[in-house]
Design a protein around this motif. Structure first.
Motif, PDB file in Angstrom:
ATOM      1  N   UNK A 107       0.829  -1.208   0.000  1.00  0.00           N
ATOM      2  CA  UNK A 107       0.000   0.000   0.000  1.00  0.00           C
ATOM      3  C   UNK A 107       0.865   1.260   0.000  1.00  0.00           C
ATOM      4  N   UNK A 108       1.895   1.282   0.842  1.00  0.00           N
ATOM      5  CA  UNK A 108       2.794   2.437   0.875  1.00  0.00           C
ATOM      6  C   UNK A 108       3.515   2.608  -0.458  1.00  0.00           C
ATOM      7  N   UNK A 109       3.924   1.465  -1.038  1.00  0.00           N
ATOM      8  CA  UNK A 109       4.645   1.519  -2.311  1.00  0.00           C
ATOM      9  C   UNK A 109       3.795   2.041  -3.446  1.00  0.00           C
ATOM     10  N   UNK A 110       2.502   1.726  -3.421  1.00  0.00           N
ATOM     11  CA  UNK A 110       1.619   2.229  -4.482  1.00  0.00           C
ATOM     12  C   UNK A 110       1.233   3.687  -4.259  1.00  0.00           C
ATOM     13  N   UNK A 111       1.246   4.129  -2.993  1.00  0.00           N
ATOM     14  CA  UNK A 111       0.859   5.509  -2.698  1.00  0.00           C
ATOM     15  C   UNK A 111       2.022   6.485  -2.880  1.00  0.00           C
ATOM     16  N   UNK A 112       3.252   6.034  -2.639  1.00  0.00           N
ATOM     17  CA  UNK A 112       4.401   6.946  -2.686  1.00  0.00           C
ATOM     18  C   UNK A 112       4.584   7.622  -4.048  1.00  0.00           C
ATOM     19  N   UNK A 113       4.518   6.882  -5.179  1.00  0.00           N
ATOM     20  CA  UNK A 113       4.739   7.544  -6.480  1.00  0.00           C
ATOM     21  C   UNK A 113       3.687   8.583  -6.846  1.00  0.00           C
ATOM     22  N   UNK A 114       2.473   8.462  -6.318  1.00  0.00           N
ATOM     23  CA  UNK A 114       1.427   9.400  -6.708  1.00  0.00           C
ATOM     24  C   UNK A 114       1.375  10.627  -5.796  1.00  0.00           C
ATOM     25  N   UNK A 115       2.231  10.666  -4.758  1.00  0.00           N
ATOM     26  CA  UNK A 115       2.307  11.854  -3.918  1.00  0.00           C
ATOM     27  C   UNK A 115       2.965  12.991  -4.678  1.00  0.00           C
ATOM     28  N   UNK A 116       2.554  14.200  -4.395  1.00  0.00           N
ATOM     29  CA  UNK A 116       3.191  15.355  -5.020  1.00  0.00           C
ATOM     30  C   UNK A 116       4.606  15.530  -4.461  1.00  0.00           C
ATOM     31  N   UNK A 117       5.440  16.236  -5.210  1.00  0.00           N
ATOM     32  CA  UNK A 117       6.812  16.462  -4.753  1.00  0.00           C
ATOM     33  C   UNK A 117       6.839  17.201  -3.417  1.00  0.00           C
ATOM     34  N   UNK A 118       5.942  18.162  -3.240  1.00  0.00           N
ATOM     35  CA  UNK A 118       5.905  18.918  -1.993  1.00  0.00           C
ATOM     36  C   UNK A 118       5.560  18.020  -0.808  1.00  0.00           C
ATOM     37  N   UNK A 119       4.611  17.096  -1.009  1.00  0.00           N
ATOM     38  CA  UNK A 119       4.223  16.186   0.066  1.00  0.00           C
ATOM     39  C   UNK A 119       5.346  15.225   0.400  1.00  0.00           C
ATOM     40  N   UNK A 120       6.036  14.706  -0.635  1.00  0.00           N
ATOM     41  CA  UNK A 120       7.160  13.804  -0.383  1.00  0.00           C
ATOM     42  C   UNK A 120       8.285  14.509   0.369  1.00  0.00           C
ATOM     43  N   UNK A 121       8.594  15.733  -0.039  1.00  0.00           N
ATOM     44  CA  UNK A 121       9.653  16.487   0.636  1.00  0.00           C
ATOM     45  C   UNK A 121       9.270  16.791   2.085  1.00  0.00           C
ATOM     46  N   UNK A 122       7.994  17.073   2.308  1.00  0.00           N
ATOM     47  CA  UNK A 122       7.545  17.336   3.679  1.00  0.00           C
ATOM     48  C   UNK A 122       7.679  16.093   4.550  1.00  0.00           C
ATOM     49  N   UNK A 123       7.311  14.933   3.995  1.00  0.00           N
ATOM     50  CA  UNK A 123       7.452  13.686   4.736  1.00  0.00           C
ATOM     51  C   UNK A 123       8.914  13.386   5.042  1.00  0.00           C
ATOM     52  N   UNK A 124       9.778  13.574   4.055  1.00  0.00           N
ATOM     53  CA  UNK A 124      11.201  13.309   4.264  1.00  0.00           C
ATOM     54  C   UNK A 124      11.786  14.240   5.321  1.00  0.00           C
ATOM     55  N   UNK A 125      11.330  15.473   5.321  1.00  0.00           N
ATOM     56  CA  UNK A 125      11.836  16.439   6.307  1.00  0.00           C
ATOM     57  C   UNK A 125      11.322  16.115   7.706  1.00  0.00           C
ATOM     58  N   UNK A 126      10.051  15.799   7.823  1.00  0.00           N
ATOM     59  CA  UNK A 126       9.467  15.554   9.150  1.00  0.00           C
ATOM     60  C   UNK A 126       9.902  14.212   9.730  1.00  0.00           C
ATOM     61  N   UNK A 127      10.051  13.186   8.881  1.00  0.00           N
ATOM     62  CA  UNK A 127      10.457  11.870   9.363  1.00  0.00           C
ATOM     63  C   UNK A 127      11.969  11.681   9.380  1.00  0.00           C
ATOM     64  N   UNK A 128      12.716  12.630   8.799  1.00  0.00           N
ATOM     65  CA  UNK A 128      14.175  12.560   8.708  1.00  0.00           C
ATOM     66  C   UNK A 128      14.594  11.277   7.979  1.00  0.00           C
ATOM     67  N   UNK A 129      14.114  11.144   6.746  1.00  0.00           N
ATOM     68  CA  UNK A 129      14.395   9.959   5.941  1.00  0.00           C
ATOM     69  C   UNK A 129      14.490  10.384   4.476  1.00  0.00           C
ATOM     70  N   UNK A 130      14.969   9.468   3.641  1.00  0.00           N
ATOM     71  CA  UNK A 130      15.119   9.776   2.209  1.00  0.00           C
ATOM     72  C   UNK A 130      14.586   8.624   1.365  1.00  0.00           C
ATOM     73  N   UNK A 131      13.720   8.946   0.391  1.00  0.00           N
ATOM     74  CA  UNK A 131      13.196   7.936  -0.523  1.00  0.00           C
ATOM     75  C   UNK A 131      12.226   6.992   0.161  1.00  0.00           C
ATOM     76  N   UNK A 132      11.686   6.062  -0.634  1.00  0.00           N
ATOM     77  CA  UNK A 132      10.759   5.098  -0.056  1.00  0.00           C
ATOM     78  C   UNK A 132      11.503   3.842   0.389  1.00  0.00           C
ATOM     79  N   UNK A 133      11.892   3.002  -0.547  1.00  0.00           N
ATOM     80  CA  UNK A 133      12.688   1.815  -0.245  1.00  0.00           C
ATOM     81  C   UNK A 133      13.752   1.678  -1.319  1.00  0.00           C
ATOM     82  N   UNK A 134      14.962   1.332  -0.916  1.00  0.00           N
ATOM     83  CA  UNK A 134      16.079   1.192  -1.845  1.00  0.00           C
ATOM     84  C   UNK A 134      16.191  -0.261  -2.283  1.00  0.00           C
ATOM     85  N   UNK A 135      15.497  -0.589  -3.384  1.00  0.00           N
ATOM     86  CA  UNK A 135      15.537  -1.955  -3.919  1.00  0.00           C
ATOM     87  C   UNK A 135      16.511  -1.987  -5.100  1.00  0.00           C
ATOM     88  N   UNK A 136      17.734  -2.388  -4.825  1.00  0.00           N
ATOM     89  CA  UNK A 136      18.750  -2.400  -5.879  1.00  0.00           C
ATOM     90  C   UNK A 136      18.470  -3.471  -6.927  1.00  0.00           C
TER      91      UNK A 136
END
Length: 221
Positions: A107-136
């Protein structure tokens, strides 16, 4: 008069709706407080919480007016609306309790790409994290993660080059750490309130079919 009488049913229905009024005001107040202190800047999220609070207030006001005046029409619509809310909330609460970790990640993986850039940046700033999941192992996912990482405003990213012990978790890891507990709490609270709603339906139905002992016995109620 016993507790099964007219006055007891009216007082119980009024007390239940007073609780709904307080919960609705609490939701509106928390949303306004979060916006005022800058804790939440998403207008959609704040608007959604305020809309739920206002909707709950309206239902409670209809129930209070119907209970005080023993108004047949208002009590009927109150029963119908509260019954529909119970069905919806009961289903959502059960779904929250039934979602396992793999479904949460999906569910998180399907929701992350459709978030706006502003919302993603806000989440990264508030949670102190970067990106969703790093699947090499998944090239599209890895490219999307690198693109998110380049724009990431989190504090942990600025420490990576300075402190060798610094580590920047992905937002997917942080969200999954707390999502299971949060879903259980939300599901449990929602399930509890859904049973108060079915109690309200039962009280309204019972009260609606009772006669006011102070009224004219020959009057239609």
């Amino acid at each position: 008069m016993g507790c099964g009488g007219f006055a007891c049913s009216r007082n119980a229905l009024c007390a239940l709706n007073v609780v709904y009024v307080l919960v609705g005001l609490l939701l509106i107040g928390v949303a306004a407080w979060g916006k005022g202190f800058g804790l939440v800047s998403s207008i959609r999220l704040i608007g959604g919480v305020i809309a739920v609070g206002v909707f709950l207030l309206l239902i409670a006001v209809v129930g209070l007016v119907g209970a005080v005046h023993h108004h047949q029409v208002l009590l009927f619509f109150y029963m119908i609306i509260l019954g529909l809310v119970f069905i919806f909330q009961f289903g959502v609460s059960c779904s929250c309790l039934a979602i396992d970790r793999s479904r949460q990640e999906s569910l998180f993986g399907s929701a992350w790409p459709i978030l706006s850039n502003a919302t993603r940046l806000e989440l990264e700033r508030s949670l102190d994290c970067c990106g969703f999941l790093n699947r090499s192992a998944d090239p599209p996912s890895a490219r999307a993660f690198q693109a998110d990482f380049q724009l990431c405003p989190a504090k942990c990213k600025t420490l990576l080059g300075r402190d060798p012990r610094a580590r920047c978790l992905t937002c997917g890891e942080k969200m999954l750490q707390h999502s299971d507990e949060a879903l259980k709490i939300l599901g449990g609270v929602g399930l509890f309130f859904s049973f108060t709603e079915i109690l309200g339906v039962w009280l309204a139905m019972r009260y609606r079919n009772q006669k006011d002992p102070r009224a004219n016995p020959s009057a239609f109620l």
